[in-house]
Scaffold this active site. Structure first.
Site, PDB file in Angstrom:
ATOM      1  N   LEU A 106       0.907  -1.185  -0.141  1.00 22.51           N
ATOM      2  CA  LEU A 106      -0.091   0.102  -0.098  1.00 22.51           C
ATOM      3  C   LEU A 106       0.983   1.268   0.061  1.00 22.51           C
ATOM      4  O   LEU A 106       1.916   1.385   0.628  1.00 22.51           O
ATOM      5  CB  LEU A 106      -0.959   0.122   1.241  1.00 22.51           C
ATOM      6  CG  LEU A 106      -2.127  -1.056   1.358  1.00 22.51           C
ATOM      7  CD1 LEU A 106      -2.800  -0.833   2.494  1.00 22.51           C
ATOM      8  CD2 LEU A 106      -2.989  -0.761   0.020  1.00 22.51           C
ATOM      9  N   ASP A 107       0.534   2.362  -0.482  1.00 21.52           N
ATOM     10  CA  ASP A 107       1.319   3.441  -0.774  1.00 21.52           C
ATOM     11  C   ASP A 107       1.581   4.000   0.687  1.00 21.52           C
ATOM     12  O   ASP A 107       0.619   3.881   1.475  1.00 21.52           O
ATOM     13  CB  ASP A 107       0.744   4.423  -1.886  1.00 21.52           C
ATOM     14  CG  ASP A 107       0.579   4.140  -3.139  1.00 21.52           C
ATOM     15  OD1 ASP A 107       1.291   3.029  -3.471  1.00 21.52           O
ATOM     16  OD2 ASP A 107      -0.209   4.411  -3.993  1.00 21.52           O
ATOM     17  N   LEU A 108       2.669   5.022   0.784  1.00 23.32           N
ATOM     18  CA  LEU A 108       3.085   5.375   1.851  1.00 23.32           C
ATOM     19  C   LEU A 108       1.533   6.398   2.374  1.00 23.32           C
ATOM     20  O   LEU A 108       1.393   6.215   3.892  1.00 23.32           O
ATOM     21  CB  LEU A 108       3.942   6.567   1.918  1.00 23.32           C
ATOM     22  CG  LEU A 108       4.447   7.285   2.952  1.00 23.32           C
ATOM     23  CD1 LEU A 108       5.413   6.451   3.977  1.00 23.32           C
ATOM     24  CD2 LEU A 108       5.483   8.470   2.619  1.00 23.32           C
ATOM     25  N   LYS A 194      -5.005   5.232  -7.775  1.00 27.90           N
ATOM     26  CA  LYS A 194      -4.771   6.590  -8.193  1.00 27.90           C
ATOM     27  C   LYS A 194      -4.545   6.889  -9.510  1.00 27.90           C
ATOM     28  O   LYS A 194      -5.129   7.864 -10.259  1.00 27.90           O
ATOM     29  CB  LYS A 194      -3.389   7.083  -7.605  1.00 27.90           C
ATOM     30  CG  LYS A 194      -3.584   6.835  -6.134  1.00 27.90           C
ATOM     31  CD  LYS A 194      -2.280   7.137  -5.268  1.00 27.90           C
ATOM     32  CE  LYS A 194      -2.450   7.254  -3.770  1.00 27.90           C
ATOM     33  NZ  LYS A 194      -0.987   7.022  -3.021  1.00 27.90           N
TER      34      LYS A 194
END
Ligand code: URA
Length: 238
Positions: A106-108, A194
């Site tokens: 998962l992205d930051l 995104k």
């Protein structure tokens, strides 16, 4: 150093046999501790210190396989180390000594459902495209997409020279000028959600994964985690 435990329990933990069967093996003189055959049922061993053998072959302790669901907060990386010194998701699991790793990424700045385990085979299995496991996200996006644009995402778009698979996309709620969307995908391409919303001109402002397969976060607070039992693990594949 580990604490002492009964030999038959240790043999069972190592996957040699059930406790009862382990007692039979001991009685038959097939188990030795530090080179000496042991038939005494009360014998204790210290894993890592005593050398236990079965028919002369070393008995190794198997690490117990564990599975956690974490509600990942923002600001944590899903790698096992970070050259920039940012906090690592595994540091949030305080009650487990096993060497855990996150399944997928998962992205930051993405929150939500993340599975952590020490079971490499399981991790590979649930990420394999043949299982096509659904991942459900809630995305707060800028503006509110027209139904034609939603239909584009539902059918699939060309992202980095490859079409995305059909996705379930719906509006959950309007939030002022913005919109809370739900999107269910079964791929795991980098920053996919995104990029998909950016493609239709509605960039993601906030992203949260709410479920992995049918395993959902429910009421878990950010940073909370819980160990998963076998029936919950099965929910991932539903
Ligand atoms: N898609 C994204 O864009 N980011 C994530 O963290 C997960 C899915």
């Amino acid at each position: 150093m580990s604490s002492p435990l009964r030999l038959q329990k240790y043999l069972a933990q190592c996957g040699i046999a059930s406790r009862r069967r382990a007692e039979e093996l001991m009685a038959a003189g097939r188990i030795a501790v530090d080179g000496v055959i042991v038939k005494e049922m009360g014998t204790q061993v210290v894993p890592g210190k005593n050398r236990v053998t079965f028919d002369g072959k070393p008995v190794e302790a198997k690490e117990q396989l564990v599975y956690f669901l974490l509600n990942k907060p923002k600001g944590y990386v899903t790698t096992l180390s970070d050259p920039q010194g940012r906090p690592i998701v595994t540091s949030l699991i305080k009650t487990c000594e096993a060497r855990l790793f996150p399944v997928g990424r998962l992205d930051l700045d993405t929150e939500g459902a993340l599975i952590l385990t020490n079971d490499g085979e399981f991790a590979q299995k649930i990420q394999h495209p043949s299982h096509g496991i659904d991942k459900t996200y809630e995305a707060l996006v800028k503006g509110c997409p027209h139904k034609d644009k939603i239909a584009l995402l539902q059918r699939g778009i060309l992202l980095e020279e490859k079409m995305t698979s059909p996705a379930a996309v719906s509006i959950v709620a309007h939030a002022g000028r913005n919109c809370l969307m739900q999107i269910i995908i079964h791929e795991g391409r980098k920053r996919q959600v995104k990029k998909m919303f950016a493609f239709i001109g509605h960039p993601v402002l906030h992203l949260k994964r709410t479920a992995y397969g049918k395993l959902s976060l429910g009421r878990m607070a950010l940073g909370d985690y819980r160990q998963l039992n076998p029936s919950e693990l099965n929910k991932i594949f539903l």
